[in-house]
Design an enzyme around this catalytic site. Structure first.
Site, mmCIF file in Angstrom:
data_model
loop_
_atom_site.group_PDB
_atom_site.id
_atom_site.type_symbol
_atom_site.label_atom_id
_atom_site.label_comp_id
_atom_site.label_asym_id
_atom_site.label_seq_id
_atom_site.Cartn_x
_atom_site.Cartn_y
_atom_site.Cartn_z
ATOM 1 N N CYS A 126 0.680 -1.158 0.154
ATOM 2 C CA CYS A 126 0.122 0.129 -0.017
ATOM 3 C C CYS A 126 0.889 1.445 0.164
ATOM 4 C CB CYS A 126 -0.911 0.092 1.106
ATOM 5 S SG CYS A 126 -0.140 -0.494 2.839
ATOM 6 N N HIS A 234 -1.920 6.585 3.677
ATOM 7 C CA HIS A 234 -0.631 6.644 4.345
ATOM 8 C C HIS A 234 0.067 7.863 3.335
ATOM 9 C CE1 HIS A 234 -1.055 2.566 5.399
ATOM 10 N NE2 HIS A 234 -0.419 2.113 4.625
#
Ligand code: A2P
Length: 329
Positions: A126, A234
């Site tokens: 990710c 993120h």
């Protein structure tokens, strides 16, 4: 297309179902799959309910495509079983990513490597996905020399257990920790287990996967992965050394023109990407773009992307969409 979602009751699995619906992927039958604990639970897709089934039954249904997000052990054991039954597996775990014959794909960067015969396709980590979308554009024009990345990763990247620890700590409950330390009001500079050289597994993934996707096996890249008490996505602070010098305005316009990237870089308006606003979106948001004057051709930037979307589910559905478009499914 009959589409199986392995890990349908999990965080990424749930977003996969949502993204299939949003993108109007031609789903004939949705086959939600999870552990035996969840068999019989209902999953919603396009205003209909679908019952969760187990892996054995799902293989026997021979889905056209299976999107996996149920952990490495499940992928390792079951992706080959689905592949043997003729199903194309797009796997979000790290189980197959380093395997030489398995394509590791971010469609904006390297969809062209996909072939009709690929039966197991790996979806990258990710943090890797948004990073390579940005690095690829810079590499095409200026050639990457060295990359230093520090991540600030959402607890959603750890699945339900990470989110549970944060929300319970916030609610004042003391339950067993999923992370090695409290995460609320804290940051944890550890992503996964430590390896012999002092790096964590998440850091190794970030470095090795970037090299594989960009097709630069000897790329000089180093990373630090940090977990922060955040939900939306993120973030990554990226320092990039380029072979060729650049004009900053050109870098900005090239990134703005990169498919899947949104520039948020107006310093005069205090505009920059943040996870609170990137959450729920499919794009990679990039800002804080500035020269690193300590290098001849150095650049600093900040990027944010929803790790459940572009960092996982959206990327997997985009791969499926590409295969469909090419007639590979
Ligand atoms: P279950 O809900 O039945 O445990 P997350 O990463 O968000 O925690 O989600 C993990 C997903 O992977 C869930 O859907 C979970 O199902 C599924 N899963 C975990 N272990 C297995 C397994 N052994 N077989 C099938 N699915 C699994």
């Amino acid at each position: 297309m009959n589409v199986a979602i392995v890990g349908a009751t999990g965080l990424v699995g749930g977003v996969m179902i949502k993204v299939l619906e949003e993108r109007n992927f031609p789903v004939g039958r949705l086959i939600p799959v999870a552990s035996e604990r969840s068999v019989g639970k209902e999953v919603r897709f396009k205003d209909q309910s679908f019952s969760v089934i187990g892996l054995e039954e799902a293989v026997s249904l021979k889905p056209d495509v299976a999107l996996f997000s149920a952990g490495g052990a499940t992928s390792l054991a079951w992706a080959p079983r689905f592949a043997e039954a003729g199903t194309t597996v797009i796997d979000n775990s790290s189980a197959w990513r380093k395997e030489p014959g398995v394509p590791l794909v971010v469609p904006e960067v390297n969809a062209h490597i996909l072939k009709k015969t690929d039966k197991i396709i790996a979806n990258p980590n990710c943090s890797t996905i948004p990073l390579v979308v940005v690095l690829n554009t810079l590499h095409q024009r200026y050639i990457l020399k060295r990359v230093v990345v520090s991540t600030y990763q959402s607890v959603t990247g750890s699945g339900m257990k990470g989110v549970k620890q944060l929300t319970e700590e916030r609610a004042g409950k003391t339950s067993p920790l999923f992370y090695p330390y409290p995460i609320d009001l804290n940051i944890i500079p550890q992503g996964g287990a430590f390896t012999e050289n002092g790096y964590t597994l998440e850091e190794i993934k970030l470095m090795d996967e970037s090299r594989k996707i960009l097709g630069i096996p000897d790329l000089r890249i180093t990373g630090t992965v940090v977990r922060v008490p955040v939900l939306g996505g993120h973030s990554e602070s990226v320092n990039i050394e380029l072979e060729k010098d650049f004009v900053l305005e050109e870098v900005c316009s090239m990134l703005a023109a990169t498919p899947g990237v949104i520039l948020q870089n107006d310093h005069s308006k205090q505009e920059y990407p943040m996870p609170l606003y990137a959450g729920g979106k499919d794009e990679v948001f990039v800002g804080r773009i500035r020269r690193d004057d300590s290098l001849p051709a150095g650049l600093n930037l900040w990027l944010v992307s929803d790790n459940l979307r572009k960092g996982a589910a959206t990327n997997a559905v985009q791969i499926a969409g590409y295969l469909l478009e090419k007639g590979y499914l």
